[in-house]
Motif scaffolding. Sequence first.
Motif, PDB file in Angstrom:
ATOM      1  N   THR A  16       0.900  -1.226   0.129  1.00  0.00           N
ATOM      2  CA  THR A  16      -0.066   0.227   0.119  1.00  0.00           C
ATOM      3  C   THR A  16       0.855   1.147   0.000  1.00  0.00           C
ATOM      4  O   THR A  16       0.456   2.394  -0.853  1.00  0.00           O
ATOM      5  CB  THR A  16      -0.978   0.008   1.170  1.00  0.00           C
ATOM      6  N   ALA A  17       1.916   1.246   0.661  1.00  0.00           N
ATOM      7  CA  ALA A  17       2.777   2.285   0.699  1.00  0.00           C
ATOM      8  C   ALA A  17       3.605   2.490  -0.623  1.00  0.00           C
ATOM      9  O   ALA A  17       3.612   3.524  -1.046  1.00  0.00           O
ATOM     10  CB  ALA A  17       4.000   2.170   1.807  1.00  0.00           C
ATOM     11  N   ILE A  18       3.947   1.500  -1.146  1.00  0.00           N
ATOM     12  CA  ILE A  18       4.686   1.508  -2.555  1.00  0.00           C
ATOM     13  C   ILE A  18       3.758   2.189  -3.547  1.00  0.00           C
ATOM     14  O   ILE A  18       4.312   2.863  -4.487  1.00  0.00           O
ATOM     15  CB  ILE A  18       5.124   0.129  -3.029  1.00  0.00           C
ATOM     16  N   THR A  19       2.596   1.809  -3.300  1.00  0.00           N
ATOM     17  CA  THR A  19       1.757   2.239  -4.440  1.00  0.00           C
ATOM     18  C   THR A  19       0.903   3.344  -4.342  1.00  0.00           C
ATOM     19  O   THR A  19      -0.073   3.919  -4.905  1.00  0.00           O
ATOM     20  CB  THR A  19       0.740   0.999  -4.734  1.00  0.00           C
ATOM     21  N   SER A  20       1.305   4.273  -3.248  1.00  0.00           N
ATOM     22  CA  SER A  20       0.706   5.226  -2.663  1.00  0.00           C
ATOM     23  C   SER A  20      -0.868   5.087  -2.463  1.00  0.00           C
ATOM     24  O   SER A  20      -1.875   5.732  -2.925  1.00  0.00           O
ATOM     25  CB  SER A  20       0.854   6.597  -3.419  1.00  0.00           C
ATOM     26  N   HIS A  21      -1.423   3.945  -1.746  1.00  0.00           N
ATOM     27  CA  HIS A  21      -2.775   3.397  -1.476  1.00  0.00           C
ATOM     28  C   HIS A  21      -3.417   3.346  -2.803  1.00  0.00           C
ATOM     29  O   HIS A  21      -4.544   3.477  -2.894  1.00  0.00           O
ATOM     30  CB  HIS A  21      -3.504   4.375  -0.549  1.00  0.00           C
ATOM     31  N   PHE A  22      -2.596   2.412  -3.757  1.00  0.00           N
ATOM     32  CA  PHE A  22      -3.256   2.129  -5.112  1.00  0.00           C
ATOM     33  C   PHE A  22      -3.770   3.165  -5.915  1.00  0.00           C
ATOM     34  O   PHE A  22      -4.751   3.322  -6.421  1.00  0.00           O
ATOM     35  CB  PHE A  22      -4.304   1.108  -5.004  1.00  0.00           C
ATOM     36  N   ARG A  23      -2.874   4.346  -5.884  1.00  0.00           N
ATOM     37  CA  ARG A  23      -3.302   5.621  -6.640  1.00  0.00           C
ATOM     38  C   ARG A  23      -3.267   5.756  -8.002  1.00  0.00           C
ATOM     39  O   ARG A  23      -4.266   6.196  -8.802  1.00  0.00           O
ATOM     40  CB  ARG A  23      -2.638   6.807  -6.044  1.00  0.00           C
ATOM     41  N   ASP A  24      -2.130   4.999  -8.743  1.00  0.00           N
ATOM     42  CA  ASP A  24      -1.893   5.046 -10.078  1.00  0.00           C
ATOM     43  C   ASP A  24      -2.168   3.689 -10.567  1.00  0.00           C
ATOM     44  O   ASP A  24      -1.286   2.830 -10.995  1.00  0.00           O
ATOM     45  CB  ASP A  24      -0.399   5.521 -10.398  1.00  0.00           C
ATOM     46  N   LYS A  25      -3.468   3.167 -11.398  1.00  0.00           N
ATOM     47  CA  LYS A  25      -3.837   2.054 -11.855  1.00  0.00           C
ATOM     48  C   LYS A  25      -3.245   2.041 -13.317  1.00  0.00           C
ATOM     49  O   LYS A  25      -3.672   2.986 -14.090  1.00  0.00           O
ATOM     50  CB  LYS A  25      -5.475   1.846 -11.972  1.00  0.00           C
ATOM     51  N   LEU A  26      -2.380   1.053 -13.697  1.00  0.00           N
ATOM     52  CA  LEU A  26      -2.013   0.854 -14.913  1.00  0.00           C
ATOM     53  C   LEU A  26      -2.922   0.122 -16.105  1.00  0.00           C
ATOM     54  O   LEU A  26      -2.774   0.309 -17.200  1.00  0.00           O
ATOM     55  CB  LEU A  26      -0.601   0.268 -14.917  1.00  0.00           C
ATOM     56  N   ALA A  46       5.932  -2.131 -11.268  1.00  0.00           N
ATOM     57  CA  ALA A  46       4.278  -2.400 -11.490  1.00  0.00           C
ATOM     58  C   ALA A  46       3.980  -3.465 -10.661  1.00  0.00           C
ATOM     59  O   ALA A  46       4.617  -4.576 -10.544  1.00  0.00           O
ATOM     60  CB  ALA A  46       4.102  -2.703 -13.181  1.00  0.00           C
ATOM     61  N   ILE A  47       2.881  -3.433 -10.022  1.00  0.00           N
ATOM     62  CA  ILE A  47       2.490  -4.234  -8.656  1.00  0.00           C
ATOM     63  C   ILE A  47       0.964  -4.673  -9.389  1.00  0.00           C
ATOM     64  O   ILE A  47       0.043  -4.039  -9.586  1.00  0.00           O
ATOM     65  CB  ILE A  47       2.332  -3.797  -7.594  1.00  0.00           C
ATOM     66  N   LYS A  48       0.931  -6.370  -9.323  1.00  0.00           N
ATOM     67  CA  LYS A  48      -0.464  -6.762  -9.952  1.00  0.00           C
ATOM     68  C   LYS A  48      -0.874  -7.308  -8.679  1.00  0.00           C
ATOM     69  O   LYS A  48      -0.315  -8.231  -7.957  1.00  0.00           O
ATOM     70  CB  LYS A  48      -0.082  -7.984 -10.833  1.00  0.00           C
ATOM     71  N   MET A  49      -1.913  -6.862  -8.254  1.00  0.00           N
ATOM     72  CA  MET A  49      -2.978  -7.329  -7.277  1.00  0.00           C
ATOM     73  C   MET A  49      -3.676  -8.689  -7.683  1.00  0.00           C
ATOM     74  O   MET A  49      -4.437  -8.437  -8.525  1.00  0.00           O
ATOM     75  CB  MET A  49      -3.795  -6.493  -6.405  1.00  0.00           C
ATOM     76  N   LEU A  50      -3.494  -9.794  -7.086  1.00  0.00           N
ATOM     77  CA  LEU A  50      -4.069 -11.084  -7.751  1.00  0.00           C
ATOM     78  C   LEU A  50      -5.578 -11.145  -7.006  1.00  0.00           C
ATOM     79  O   LEU A  50      -5.655 -11.006  -5.877  1.00  0.00           O
ATOM     80  CB  LEU A  50      -3.331 -12.157  -7.477  1.00  0.00           C
ATOM     81  N   VAL A  51      -6.462 -11.901  -7.873  1.00  0.00           N
ATOM     82  CA  VAL A  51      -7.767 -11.993  -7.422  1.00  0.00           C
ATOM     83  C   VAL A  51      -7.390 -13.357  -6.556  1.00  0.00           C
ATOM     84  O   VAL A  51      -6.542 -14.092  -6.910  1.00  0.00           O
ATOM     85  CB  VAL A  51      -8.788 -12.150  -8.396  1.00  0.00           C
ATOM     86  N   SER A  52      -8.604 -13.838  -5.932  1.00  0.00           N
ATOM     87  CA  SER A  52      -8.192 -14.919  -5.031  1.00  0.00           C
ATOM     88  C   SER A  52      -7.770 -16.126  -5.765  1.00  0.00           C
ATOM     89  O   SER A  52      -8.287 -16.443  -7.044  1.00  0.00           O
ATOM     90  CB  SER A  52      -9.800 -15.063  -4.343  1.00  0.00           C
ATOM     91  N   ALA A  89       0.146 -10.550  -4.109  1.00  0.00           N
ATOM     92  CA  ALA A  89       0.641  -9.650  -4.987  1.00  0.00           C
ATOM     93  C   ALA A  89       1.699  -9.888  -5.786  1.00  0.00           C
ATOM     94  O   ALA A  89       2.808 -10.815  -5.099  1.00  0.00           O
ATOM     95  CB  ALA A  89       0.884  -8.096  -4.400  1.00  0.00           C
ATOM     96  N   LEU A  90       2.241  -9.650  -7.080  1.00  0.00           N
ATOM     97  CA  LEU A  90       3.502  -9.870  -7.662  1.00  0.00           C
ATOM     98  C   LEU A  90       4.056  -8.447  -8.114  1.00  0.00           C
ATOM     99  O   LEU A  90       3.184  -7.588  -8.405  1.00  0.00           O
ATOM    100  CB  LEU A  90       3.158 -10.690  -8.723  1.00  0.00           C
ATOM    101  N   VAL A  91       5.063  -8.269  -7.887  1.00  0.00           N
ATOM    102  CA  VAL A  91       6.093  -7.003  -7.913  1.00  0.00           C
ATOM    103  C   VAL A  91       7.228  -7.082  -9.340  1.00  0.00           C
ATOM    104  O   VAL A  91       7.915  -7.800  -8.972  1.00  0.00           O
ATOM    105  CB  VAL A  91       6.734  -6.632  -6.653  1.00  0.00           C
ATOM    106  N   TYR A  92       6.782  -6.452 -10.356  1.00  0.00           N
ATOM    107  CA  TYR A  92       7.507  -6.595 -11.709  1.00  0.00           C
ATOM    108  C   TYR A  92       8.340  -5.381 -12.029  1.00  0.00           C
ATOM    109  O   TYR A  92       7.890  -4.069 -11.231  1.00  0.00           O
ATOM    110  CB  TYR A  92       6.740  -6.763 -12.607  1.00  0.00           C
TER     111      TYR A  92
END
Length: 323
Positions: A16-26, A46-52, A89-92
């Motif tokens: 959440t900190a790295i993405t500034s609370h998911f501010r910038d969606k790619l 680029a951080i991919k938040m995975l669905v369940s 999450a996966l961080v690329y």
Amino acid sequence: MQLALGPTRFAYTDITAITSHFRDKLGQGGYGSVYKGLLPGDVHVAIKMLVSSMSNGEEFISEVSSIGSINHVNVVRLVGFCSEEMRRALVYEYMPHGSLEKYIFSPEKSFSWDKLNQIALGIARGIDYLHRGCDMQILHFDIKPHNILLDSDFTPKIADFGLAKLYPRDNSFLPVSAARGTVGYIAPEMVSRSFGAISSKSDVYSFGMLLLEMAGGRRNVDPQASRSQTYYPSWVYNQLSRQEVGGISEAVSIHQVERKLCVVALWCIQMKPDDRPAMSEVLDMLEAGIDGLEIPPEPFFCGDEFAPAADSSVLSEISTFSE
């Protein structure tokens, strides 16, 4: 140093900190949403938040650790991951020029033929590395323009392989449960085993479809096109086999690179896996010139007998496997 040690495990609060609370969606895909992030040292990711996920946490971490050891110029690097309860999450590494899709389908011709050839070679090298260069064979199952990302120098990198299954290199054939993909790129054997077994040749098929779209600058299935051009691979085959002078794309005459990409692509999209070249052979064909490249046998869906109605029935069957 940290990258050399493999993927870093992040806490969800770090994400959440790295993405500034998911501010910038790619963007968003079948696996979840992707956000831009910033690591210390001004490193963009680029951080991919995975669905369940159906897999348990230990399986996820084991798979991520294996994929995190991959280091190839044409494969997006996995920097880190997060696994806290159901939060995954996966961080690329961040790819500033985005996906290949927006360039090859652009009304303006974005790349020269030489650059397109370089991009095709890079993608092929990346896939060949996943198939043969790792301790475990990694099969992607979703090769398409959207999953090819471009760095600051427009070097292509294969993305979204993170959840592709890992298999021992000598395990050539896979269970049907492994099947997934996207309509328009999915290999026939992923839909029906009557075509053959699912294997690394399934990626070869998808790569062939990608090559055709790169060469022509248009999608393989285009409802807006005239009846004779609706299914692009069929039209390309007929054009090449008739040795017509007119270009396969809008160009006045066919460029040597354009012809090469199309011929290689047609070898890749043979209906039966055994009739397709291995990715290493595809790479050899792309690195060679057009001389000596023979037009392959006609896939059964090509030719004048091709009917859109037949295609729609195949597509409806394929759609059950699509994302």
